[in-house]
Write an enzyme that holds these catalytic residues in place. Structure first.
Site, short mmCIF file in Angstrom:
data_model
loop_
_atom_site.label_atom_id
_atom_site.label_comp_id
_atom_site.label_asym_id
_atom_site.label_seq_id
_atom_site.Cartn_x
_atom_site.Cartn_y
_atom_site.Cartn_z
N ASP A 390 115.82 102.25 -49.63
CA ASP A 390 115.72 101.44 -48.52
C ASP A 390 116.93 101.74 -47.51
OD1 ASP A 390 114.65 99.81 -46.86
OD2 ASP A 390 114.99 97.95 -47.86
N ASP A 665 115.84 96.49 -53.21
CA ASP A 665 116.23 94.95 -53.47
C ASP A 665 115.30 94.16 -53.01
OD1 ASP A 665 116.70 94.78 -50.88
OD2 ASP A 665 118.73 94.34 -50.98
#
Length: 923
Positions: A390, A665
């Site tokens: 990400d 996350d």
């Protein structure tokens, strides 16, 4: 654009792939249905929504809440549960080689319960399994300790009875039920899926669900267009209009929905709970992610190598048994000898060496603030050749900063910063992250000066219809001087709304009329910055020559545009260096984010990633698996990707033969974390992400990952060393046994001698996990290659047989050990030469370089191999010699031994060079 060279894909899908596809389909179906239901609720009036959940604005009574809690269950989502310790212990012994050793120990015990080989094999099995169990059990407990909730309660409005006044209570989040009215304030976690009833300046951080770094504005009702109809989009302050819409079918983008797993960054609101637990949008994802994980690269690699060696053993052992039985006539002795050969062929220490390697890697990584939940992930980290990550918090600092302050021509201008700072500093409402970024850009000493020079008169707060806010300041002492009081209004907000109110602009220190041509020009400046991935706010001002004490929205008129404030989540200072280091190690980095393509492209370009063509997540939905594999190989940046699309991209890369790591996350990363060969998360991640991950970083830093990759390759390299050394050596021994059995009238070595030789050699191998690897080996991803191990075994193993046969000839002719009366001398001579040659091969095989000269083993390996050599030389002369069947060899034996060993090392080095030239690899 980064291009990946596809490896040759495995013809058959690895086991578990069908189950993985079913899980993906289930996840897609559940999230789609949950999204459609929530999107439908977002489009309905408040009254209708309250009716559907059987609630009122005053909240539920305590009795109603208790009944609903019993009916709907606790407000928790499905999550992984740590297995009971005894089940985890049993799984630690689930290994094909351990199964073979247990079987062989049972056979030996059946033949002779007092056989010392039974104890030897039992110790090997016990140490290997317990070592793996203890490391994984300890890592699991450490990972559980990381699960810390930021907030465990939420403010819920409830009543004592139907006629009672509502009261706000703090209740545990798991006791929130559908129909509850929840009060939200800055810093709160959203406890369930809410439909907003009221709101004021509400900004919600949705990075965990969407991957979007900046918080988004939320309102209790969708904004209205000029004709009163629901607007088709509502970007929020400073957000490009194309990025979010009020009429969306995606619940994450709905303006009046707040979803479980997100958090309030500023503002206040009240919402009614429309879904809890597994029925929430978050819960729909989590429910499909628990259960057995798909097999990873490590699992399939170990399985292939294990069964290659077991198949080889199943072929060779019957041959040894048949040859010995037919030539010696003693079938019982032949059976025991065949069992000993089976033990010799089995790399029985492989589970122990692998466990020790992985455990050592886990300890080394823990010193670098990395918690390894699943030991196998260490090797997968070393084999990883594609890292999907990400953007937010990995490549960026996960905070908002004021990147630039521009005049109407796009040039930096301190006057724009001054006006922006005054607006943010004097507003009395809850400042959002962009206001704080403006304040942080100005030196702290300036605050004291500003407070002395300006005073607050009035404020026109932000609302979603206007998408701007204004402050009015008294600046008599600066502009007008005594007797000429005047107020200054400073307005900051969305570019379109502020620009519509402007009649003039500040142009190089002068105020000029805003013509149509100039209006087009300044609008393009804002659009250009939006395309660069920046969030832009406009700043305008107006001098009020007739001061008063209060001001209204009507006074936001005839403004002068000063310039623009542009915001960005900045790249980490060391991100570019870390990416270069990973590239040097053969790891290609691909960004797979839920954020928009403009922001993703800007950040990736800033850290040195060759962006190329950015692919949006929805574009992948129209592709079949083959087309997606081709697209994933040539694409570096995927944006606006939802959880299903992220996981599908990971699987497409795996289908192309790559070992894939995924770093994330958020809730939207959990599916991809489970599907990746190695899932990597951080201690600040949401619980479902940490549960889905194999490795947890205590610092979200790509530099730590680089060290992990090196550790993984070291771990794998030392494991492969053991397998190749043991497999080739054992193959050579079996070949020698077959030759000797066919031409020598007695057993070339007793079964107990074979077991002792194998035990001493295996003990020497226990230091392998502490060996060092050549720098050249660590530069490329390393993977299991069962075919290559078989080729190595067949090519290198017979070298030892050449010198074993030479020692047979020497013992037979030079030392007259050519009858059963002298078989102990023959067996002792071969025992010493066999053990010493096996030990020397450790140093020959551990490196592709010249041993001792160009590459030296670590001191633990040096110590254990020296001890093994001394043990082999000592045993025929020790007090145990007679009980083991040994006899002392004459002094004249040792010059012959030295000559054989030197010739063996020389030939091995020569053939090693030829092997590397032929196949381009060694370990």
């Amino acid at each position: 654009m980064t291009m990946l060279t596809p490896r040759t894909p495995t013809p058959l899908a690895p086991p578990g792939r069908g189950r993985r596809e079913r899980k993906a389909a289930e996840l897609e179906s559940r999230t789609r249905l949950a999204g459609e239901r929530l999107a439908a609720l977002s489009a309905r009036p408040d009254v209708q929504v309250l009716q559907e959940v059987d609630a009122s604005r005053s909240g539920l009574t305590h009795a109603e809440a208790a009944l609903r809690l019993e009916r709907h269950g606790a407000n928790v989502v499905a999550h992984e549960r740590a297995p009971r310790w005894w089940l985890q212990l049993a799984k630690a012994f689930r290994n094909p080689f351990i199964g073979v050793l247990v079987f062989l120990a049972a056979v030996m015990w059946w033949q002779d319960p007092a056989d010392p080989g039974v104890v030897i094999l039992s110790v090997m099995v016990g140490v290997s399994g317990l070592l793996r169990f203890w490391q994984e059990f300890r890592s699991g407990r450490a990972a559980d300790a990381l699960k810390k909730l930021v907030t465990t309660t939420c403010a819920v409005q409830r009543r004592a009875g139907s006629g009672s006044a509502p009261t706000t209570f703090e209740v545990p989040m798991d006791q929130v039920v559908p129909g509850d009215v929840v009060k939200l304030a800055a810093g709160d976690l959203i406890p369930a899926d809410l439909r907003l009833i009221t709101s004021k300046d509400l900004m919600v951080g949705q990075a965990a669900l969407s991957g979007e770094s900046l918080p988004v504005a939320k309102a209790d009702t969708p904004p209205r267009s000029a004709d009163g109809a629901p607007a088709t989009d509502d970007p929020g302050p400073g957000v490009p209009p194309a990025e979010r819409g009020g009429g969306t079918t995606d619940p994450v983008e709905a303006d009046n929905l707040c979803l479980m797993g997100t958090s309030v960054t500023s503002g206040t609101a009240t919402g009614v709970v429309v879904a809890t637990g597994a029925d929430t949008y978050f819960g729909s994802m989590a429910g499909s992610l628990v259960g057995e994980r798909p097999q990873t690269n490590f699992d399939t690699g170990v399985r292939k190598v294990s069964f290659l060696l077991i198949r080889f053993m199943l072929v060779m052992v019957p041959v040894v048994f048949a040859v010995n039985g037919l030539t010696k006539g003693d079938w019982n002795e032949a059976f025991l000898f065949a069992v000993a050969v089976a033990v010799g062929l089995t790399p029985e220490m492989l589970p122990m060496v692998v466990s020790a390697n992985l455990a050592r890697g886990a300890v080394a990584m823990s010193r670098r603030k990395v918690v390894v939940k699943r030991l196998n992930a260490i090797q997968n980290l070393g084999a990883m050749d594609v890292l999907c990550t990400d953007k937010t918090g990995t490549l960026t600092e996960d905070r908002i900063v004021l990147d630039r302050y521009l005049d109407v021509h796009g040039n930096e201008d301190d006057e724009v910063l001054e006006y922006g700072y005054l607006n943010s500093h004097f507003q009395t409402g809850l400042r959002n992250l962009m206001d704080q970024a403006v304040i942080d850009r100005v030196d702290e000493a300036e605050e004291v000066v500003v407070d002395a020079r300006f005073s607050m008169v009035d404020e026109i707060p932000f609302d979603f219809a206007r998408r701007r806010m204004s402050v009015v300041l008294d600046r008599n002492s600066i502009v007008g001087g005594p007797g000429r009081p005047e107020h200054t209004m400073i307005t900051k907000g969305a570019v379109e709304e502020v620009l519509d109110l402007c009649t003039h602009v500040r142009d190089r220190g002068e105020t000029v009329e805003l013509t149509d041509q100039l209006r087009w020009h300044v609008a393009r400046i804002a659009e250009d910055n939006n395309r660069r991935g920046l969030r832009v706010l406009a700043v305008a001002t107006r001098t009020v020559e007739t001061p008063r004490s209060t001001y209204s929205v009507a006074d936001e008129d005839r403004l002068t545009l000063v310039g623009f404030l542009a915001f960005l989540d900045p790249p980490k200072a060391d991100a570019a260096r870390a990416l270069r280091a990973l590239a040097d190690k053969g790891v290609a980095v691909k960004v797979v984010t839920g954020d928009n393509d403009l922001v993703a492209a800007r950040v990736c370009a800033d850290v040195g990633i060759d962006v190329g063509q950015v692919v949006l997540g929805p574009e992948t939905d129209a592709l079949d698996d083959t087309e997606l594999r081709a697209l994933a190989a040539r694409t570096t940046v995927f944006a606006k990707a939802n959880p299903v699309q992220k996981a599908r991209i990971v699987r497409a890369l795996q289908a192309d033969g790559h070992t894939v790591g995924f770093l994330g996350d958020g809730i939207n990363d959990a599916a991809a974390l489970r599907d990746a060969d190695v899932g990597i998360s951080v201690d600040t991640a949401v619980d479902i992400a940490k549960e889905s991950a194999d490795i947890i970083l205590l610092e979200k830093d790509l530099t730590v990952l680089e060290q992990g990759v090196i550790q993984g390759r070291t771990t794998f390299g030392n494991t492969i060393k053991y397998i190749k050394m043991t497999a080739s050596s054992n193959f050579g021994n079996v070949f020698s046994v077959l030759v000797a059995s066919a031409f020598i009238p007695f057993q070339p070595m007793l079964a107990i001698m074979l077991l002792v030789q194998n035990l001493v050699y295996d003990i020497a191998q226990l230091a392998t996990p502490w060996d060092r690897m050549d720098e050249e080996y660590l530069r490329k991803p390393r993977n299991w290659d069962a075919k290559g191990i078989g080729r190595f075994m067949v090519c290198i193993g017979p070298i030892s047989s050449v010198f074993d046969i030479a020692m047979f000839v020497i013992m037979w002719n030079v030392f007259a050990a050519n009858s059963e009366a002298h078989q102990a001398l023959f067996q002792s001579g071969w025992f010493i030469e066999g053990l010493l040659s096996q030990t020397l091969i450790v140093h020959m095989i551990r490196t592709r370089k010249i041993p001792f000269i160009q590459s030296r083993a670590s001191w633990p390996v040096m110590v254990t191999t020296v001890l093994a050599v001394l043990t082999g030389l000592y045993l025929p002369f020790s007090p145990l010699a007679s009980s083991l069947g040994f006899t002392a060899v004459p002094a004249g034996y040792f010059p012959w031994l030295i000559g054989v060993l030197l010739a063996y090392c020389t030939l091995t080095q020569l053939l090693k060079t030829l092997y590397i030239r032929k196949f381009g690899t060694w370990l």
